[in-house]
Scaffold this motif. Structure first.
Motif: not given
Length: 112
Positions: A67-68, A71, A93, A97, A105, A108
């Motif tokens: 996820l990071l 982003l 993403c 999240l 989560e 983001v």
């Protein structure tokens, strides 16, 4: 008896979480930097951009790092004026999240 089960579950969850939130962010940043310094855009595969690099991590840790990195990749694509790709990364993403999820989560979520 129920208190003992709860404590055992909490201990198991703590053992499953090997990396702190800060460590997850640092690992994601490292993977992102390595992916762009190698001149190979590994983030274009939205199914799982870092399958080998994430081996040995729990599912939650891997998801947070993915996820990071996604982003960061969307920010990079925006800076390169590749808005269609950035939009797809942001959409990806959004599937991972929650504003009520874990710290990564939520982080983001509020960046998007």
């Amino acid at each position: 008896m129920d208190d003992e089960k709860i404590q055992n579950n909490e201990a198991k969850e703590e053992n499953d979480q090997k990396l702190s939130t800060n460590a997850r962010i640092q690992l994601a940043a490292q993977l992102f930097i390595e992916s762009y310094s190698s001149k190979t855009d590994v983030v274009t595969d939205l199914n799982h951009p870092f399958p080998v690099s994430l081996s040995g991590l729990s599912d939650d840790e891997g998801k947070d790092i993915e996820l990071l990195v996604t982003l960061l990749a969307s920010a990079k694509k925006t800076g390169q004026r590749q808005f269609d790709c950035a939009s797809k990364l942001i959409d990806f993403c959004n599937t991972l999240l929650s504003n009520e999820g874990n710290p990564v989560e939520r982080l983001v979520y509020f960046f998007l």
